[in-house]
Design a protein around this motif. Structure first.
Motif, PDB file in Angstrom:
ATOM      1  N   GLY A 212     -45.343   6.492   0.254  1.00 16.70           N
ATOM      2  CA  GLY A 212     -46.437   6.450   0.809  1.00 16.70           C
ATOM      3  C   GLY A 212     -46.624   7.957   1.886  1.00 16.70           C
ATOM      4  O   GLY A 212     -45.972   8.639   1.469  1.00 16.70           O
ATOM      5  N   LEU A 213     -47.677   8.015   2.747  1.00 16.63           N
ATOM      6  CA  LEU A 213     -48.024   9.151   3.485  1.00 16.63           C
ATOM      7  C   LEU A 213     -47.937   8.671   4.861  1.00 16.63           C
ATOM      8  O   LEU A 213     -48.067   7.589   5.289  1.00 16.63           O
ATOM      9  CB  LEU A 213     -49.237   9.663   2.867  1.00 16.63           C
ATOM     10  N   HIS A 214     -47.687   9.671   5.538  1.00 21.98           N
ATOM     11  CA  HIS A 214     -47.574   9.684   6.927  1.00 21.98           C
ATOM     12  C   HIS A 214     -48.168  10.948   7.712  1.00 21.98           C
ATOM     13  O   HIS A 214     -48.203  12.069   7.176  1.00 21.98           O
ATOM     14  CB  HIS A 214     -45.922   9.762   7.479  1.00 21.98           C
ATOM     15  N   CYS A 215     -48.888  10.657   8.853  1.00 23.69           N
ATOM     16  CA  CYS A 215     -49.325  11.864   9.339  1.00 23.69           C
ATOM     17  C   CYS A 215     -49.087  11.749  11.070  1.00 23.69           C
ATOM     18  O   CYS A 215     -48.781  10.476  11.366  1.00 23.69           O
ATOM     19  CB  CYS A 215     -50.600  12.063   9.325  1.00 23.69           C
ATOM     20  N   HIS A 216     -49.145  12.575  11.763  1.00 22.23           N
ATOM     21  CA  HIS A 216     -48.934  12.335  13.304  1.00 22.23           C
ATOM     22  C   HIS A 216     -49.722  13.684  14.115  1.00 22.23           C
ATOM     23  O   HIS A 216     -49.313  14.599  13.740  1.00 22.23           O
ATOM     24  CB  HIS A 216     -47.355  12.212  13.734  1.00 22.23           C
ATOM     25  N   LEU A 217     -50.832  12.937  14.873  1.00 29.21           N
ATOM     26  CA  LEU A 217     -51.476  14.004  15.410  1.00 29.21           C
ATOM     27  C   LEU A 217     -51.183  14.726  16.638  1.00 29.21           C
ATOM     28  O   LEU A 217     -51.435  15.884  16.884  1.00 29.21           O
ATOM     29  CB  LEU A 217     -52.798  13.272  15.664  1.00 29.21           C
ATOM     30  N   GLY A 218     -50.237  14.305  17.375  1.00 26.30           N
ATOM     31  CA  GLY A 218     -49.881  14.714  18.573  1.00 26.30           C
ATOM     32  C   GLY A 218     -49.947  13.629  19.641  1.00 26.30           C
ATOM     33  O   GLY A 218     -49.863  12.486  19.352  1.00 26.30           O
ATOM     34  N   SER A 219     -49.625  14.135  20.953  1.00 18.96           N
ATOM     35  CA  SER A 219     -49.562  12.958  22.216  1.00 18.96           C
ATOM     36  C   SER A 219     -49.619  13.630  23.629  1.00 18.96           C
ATOM     37  O   SER A 219     -49.205  14.744  23.439  1.00 18.96           O
ATOM     38  CB  SER A 219     -48.255  12.172  21.941  1.00 18.96           C
ATOM     39  N   PRO A 220     -50.091  12.980  24.235  1.00 18.16           N
ATOM     40  CA  PRO A 220     -50.726  11.708  24.401  1.00 18.16           C
ATOM     41  C   PRO A 220     -52.139  11.674  24.008  1.00 18.16           C
ATOM     42  O   PRO A 220     -52.726  12.811  24.250  1.00 18.16           O
ATOM     43  CB  PRO A 220     -50.571  11.175  25.801  1.00 18.16           C
ATOM     44  N   ILE A 221     -52.773  10.874  23.032  1.00 19.20           N
ATOM     45  CA  ILE A 221     -53.738  11.014  22.664  1.00 19.20           C
ATOM     46  C   ILE A 221     -55.042   9.918  23.395  1.00 19.20           C
ATOM     47  O   ILE A 221     -54.853   8.736  22.991  1.00 19.20           O
ATOM     48  CB  ILE A 221     -54.144  10.878  21.087  1.00 19.20           C
ATOM     49  N   PHE A 222     -55.750  10.366  24.209  1.00 19.79           N
ATOM     50  CA  PHE A 222     -56.539   9.280  24.960  1.00 19.79           C
ATOM     51  C   PHE A 222     -57.604   8.955  24.219  1.00 19.79           C
ATOM     52  O   PHE A 222     -58.439   8.119  24.717  1.00 19.79           O
ATOM     53  CB  PHE A 222     -57.101   9.835  26.257  1.00 19.79           C
ATOM     54  N   GLU A 223     -58.098   9.733  22.893  1.00 20.76           N
ATOM     55  CA  GLU A 223     -59.243   9.369  22.354  1.00 20.76           C
ATOM     56  C   GLU A 223     -59.255   8.437  21.148  1.00 20.76           C
ATOM     57  O   GLU A 223     -57.767   8.626  20.444  1.00 20.76           O
ATOM     58  CB  GLU A 223     -60.162  10.630  21.861  1.00 20.76           C
ATOM     59  N   LEU A 224     -60.073   7.848  20.669  1.00 20.12           N
ATOM     60  CA  LEU A 224     -59.826   6.772  19.414  1.00 20.12           C
ATOM     61  C   LEU A 224     -59.983   7.595  18.259  1.00 20.12           C
ATOM     62  O   LEU A 224     -59.603   7.406  17.220  1.00 20.12           O
ATOM     63  CB  LEU A 224     -60.331   5.857  19.424  1.00 20.12           C
ATOM     64  N   ASP A 225     -61.313   8.542  18.449  1.00 19.49           N
ATOM     65  CA  ASP A 225     -61.838   9.274  17.161  1.00 19.49           C
ATOM     66  C   ASP A 225     -60.815  10.063  16.431  1.00 19.49           C
ATOM     67  O   ASP A 225     -61.039   9.822  15.232  1.00 19.49           O
ATOM     68  CB  ASP A 225     -62.862  10.093  17.862  1.00 19.49           C
ATOM     69  N   PRO A 226     -59.974  10.795  17.033  1.00 17.50           N
ATOM     70  CA  PRO A 226     -58.975  11.521  16.190  1.00 17.50           C
ATOM     71  C   PRO A 226     -58.090  10.652  15.105  1.00 17.50           C
ATOM     72  O   PRO A 226     -58.060  10.746  13.907  1.00 17.50           O
ATOM     73  CB  PRO A 226     -57.794  12.136  17.113  1.00 17.50           C
ATOM     74  N   TYR A 227     -57.872   9.290  15.570  1.00 20.77           N
ATOM     75  CA  TYR A 227     -57.100   8.330  14.452  1.00 20.77           C
ATOM     76  C   TYR A 227     -58.200   8.146  13.329  1.00 20.77           C
ATOM     77  O   TYR A 227     -57.809   7.809  12.351  1.00 20.77           O
ATOM     78  CB  TYR A 227     -56.827   7.158  15.359  1.00 20.77           C
ATOM     79  N   ARG A 228     -59.622   7.813  13.706  1.00 18.44           N
ATOM     80  CA  ARG A 228     -60.446   7.615  12.659  1.00 18.44           C
ATOM     81  C   ARG A 228     -60.700   8.575  11.668  1.00 18.44           C
ATOM     82  O   ARG A 228     -60.296   8.602  10.491  1.00 18.44           O
ATOM     83  CB  ARG A 228     -61.815   7.082  13.350  1.00 18.44           C
ATOM     84  N   GLN A 229     -60.658  10.016  12.328  1.00 21.37           N
ATOM     85  CA  GLN A 229     -60.828  11.047  11.478  1.00 21.37           C
ATOM     86  C   GLN A 229     -59.619  11.116  10.597  1.00 21.37           C
ATOM     87  O   GLN A 229     -59.863  11.739   9.419  1.00 21.37           O
ATOM     88  CB  GLN A 229     -60.770  12.380  12.448  1.00 21.37           C
ATOM     89  N   ALA A 230     -58.396  10.925  11.099  1.00 18.66           N
ATOM     90  CA  ALA A 230     -57.262  11.247  10.395  1.00 18.66           C
ATOM     91  C   ALA A 230     -57.138  10.270   9.253  1.00 18.66           C
ATOM     92  O   ALA A 230     -56.690  10.790   8.062  1.00 18.66           O
ATOM     93  CB  ALA A 230     -55.987  11.167  11.194  1.00 18.66           C
ATOM     94  N   ASN A 231     -57.474   9.125   9.543  1.00 18.43           N
ATOM     95  CA  ASN A 231     -57.467   7.953   8.391  1.00 18.43           C
ATOM     96  C   ASN A 231     -58.456   8.383   7.346  1.00 18.43           C
ATOM     97  O   ASN A 231     -58.013   8.313   5.893  1.00 18.43           O
ATOM     98  CB  ASN A 231     -57.728   6.607   9.253  1.00 18.43           C
ATOM     99  N   ASP A 232     -59.609   8.877   7.434  1.00 19.67           N
ATOM    100  CA  ASP A 232     -60.697   9.133   6.520  1.00 19.67           C
ATOM    101  C   ASP A 232     -60.187  10.412   5.639  1.00 19.67           C
ATOM    102  O   ASP A 232     -59.840  10.224   4.444  1.00 19.67           O
ATOM    103  CB  ASP A 232     -61.893   9.861   7.228  1.00 19.67           C
TER     104      ASP A 232
END
Ligand code: LLP
Length: 444
Positions: A212-232
């Motif tokens: 499968g697939l993996h991504c990692h946006l960065g850290s620390p992430i205080f917002e929830l929206d980036p996770y939603r966007q990445a999942n989309d």
């Protein structure tokens, strides 16, 4: 009855309390006694806090998504004691080097639960990992893709792998810890077709099993929206790859980066908040694309260890510049915590031996190392500090010791684990001999 400043409660381990003498206590141990007994600087880890946090993350994801795994990002801090604890709590581990893998192995960590990350793993590291029977290797680039296929073939194995994809989502964190955007050294970009080409190549390699697939946006992430966007973005990409190339998404990982509260008044989302955002948006994206549910892997590092660790420093010199600034120096600094110098990271502090005293002055806490930039905390309100006081920096469990160095030939600190009034040394302070151990000058 004096108490600890309630604004600091969320940044201290949950066992933190005030002793009758007004000292800070952690895991039932007086911090001033710990500093005296084990020396300073000292990193104190609270076992109850660690275990409860591991459980909170496991529970937050497992209760919402059955096929989920929480994999501890060892780069945030690793010792054999911690590997053993994390294994006991049912977590997996994300390693990024042969060294981290060696520590995990020597602690008897179950290797099927280990993921290997990194943007330039060496042939030797890949060989060690495949030979050891590591759970998954997360392929970062084309060079690694063919190297790993050759190595696995050589060893007569078919290695389970994920592909690291950069979804081009900005997590709004420090530029030095942003990873999932287009202009990054990590992973295969979707834009321009590299990620698609990687899927094609990985499916064609007979010694790689693409899970499968993996991504990692960065850290620390205080917002929830980036996770939603990445999942989309990621699930839409997975669906396209399924249609075009037959990719079957059996595992998906949106990485780590979950934030923790480090400063008073700056709360972070809870494990449940993160789990809900990740799981709900993942399910919605899967439904939209008509895909079945893959297993879900998340990789928190700091969120597991940051709050459990408190650094203790003795106060030394004081320099008052009238109308400019007062510097208070501690025996420690950028060699054991480079984060303020590297990322302008900020910390809270309290005086462990006068933990209920109200602030009396604004000071700058300087480290002892030979650089002007070695400042642990710029401008903080604290009780008046004198030589001999013990300063405690909460939320120091992540990325302090793991990024520590021997700068200025300083021995790295000792680490103790506290629980129910007992303190156990888990890493001794380095000695001058340790500093010269690898120096072979003068030997035959
Ligand atoms: N997964 C991957 C693929 C990562 O690259 C990282 C962190 C993590 C998980 C864990 O991130 P966490 O949950 O701990 O935020 N030295 C910096 C952080 C660099 C993190 C690098 N990768 C710091 O002191 O903040």
């Amino acid at each position: 009855m004096p108490t600890l400043d309630p604004a600091l409660t969320p940044v201290l381990p949950r066992t933190a309390e005030l002793t009758p003498e007004g000292h800070l206590a952690l895991g039932g141990c007086d911090a001033v006694d710990l500093a005296r007994e084990f020396g300073t600087p000292l990193y104190v880890f609270d076992e109850e806090e660690l275990r409860e946090t591991c459980r909170a993350y496991r529970e937050a994801f497992a209760s919402r998504y059955e096929q989920s795994a929480v994999v501890y990002a060892a780069k945030s801090y690793l010792g054999r004691w911690l590997a053993a604890l994390v294994a006991e709590e049912g977590l997996g581990m994300d390693v990024v080097s042969g060294g981290e893998l060696a520590v995990a192995r020597s602690a008897g960590f179950p290797l099927e639960r280990v993921l290997f990350h990194g943007s330039n793993k060496s042939a030797q590291e890949l060989r060690e990992a495949v030979e050891a029977g590591i759970g998954r290797i997360v392929i970062d680039n084309f060079h690694e893709l063919s190297l790993l296929d050759d190595i696995a073939g050589d060893l007569g194995k078919r290695q389970p792998v994920l592909l690291r994809v950069s979804p081009n989502v900005d997590p709004h964190t420090h530029v030095k810890t942003t990873t999932g955007v287009l202009d990054t050294k990590f992973g295969f970009a979707i834009e321009g077709g590299q990620a698609e080409e990687a899927v094609v190549q990985a499916l064609a390699r007979s010694n790689l099993e693409l899970l499968g697939l993996h991504c990692h946006l960065g850290s620390p992430i205080f917002e929830l929206d980036p996770y939603r966007q990445a999942n989309d973005v990621m699930i839409a990409f997975a669906a396209r790859m399924g249609e075009r190339h037959g990719l079957e998404l059996r595992e998906y990982s949106p990485g780590g980066g979950f934030a923790v509260q480090v400063l008073r008044g700056e709360p972070a989302p809870s494990p449940g908040d993160y789990a809900e955002a990740v799981v709900d948006s993942l399910r919605a994206a899967l439904a939209r694309e008509g895909l079945g549910e893959p297993s879900l892997t998340v990789e928190p590092g700091r969120a597991i260890v940051a709050r459990a660790g408190v650094a203790l420093y003795p106060v030394g010199a004081r320099k008052e510049l009238a109308g400019v600034r007062t510097y208070v120096s501690v025996d420690g600094g950028m060699a054991d915590n480079i984060r303020p110098a590297l990322y302008e990271a900020r910390y809270e502090a309290l005086v462990a031996n006068r933990a209920a005293e109200p602030p009396a002055e604004r000071v700058t806490i300087a480290g002892k190392y030979c650089e002007s930039g070695d400042v642990l905390i710029k401008d903080i309100e604290l009780p008046k500090l004198w030589a001999g006081d013990v300063l405690a920096l909460p939320a120091s469990g992540a990325y302090c010791l793991s990024m520590a160095s021997n700068y200025n030939m300083s021995p790295r600190p000792a680490v103790v684990l506290v629980r129910e009034g007992r303190a156990r040394l888990v890493r001794r302070r380095e000695t001058y001999d340790d500093l010269m151990r690898a120096d072979v000058w003068g030997e035959a």
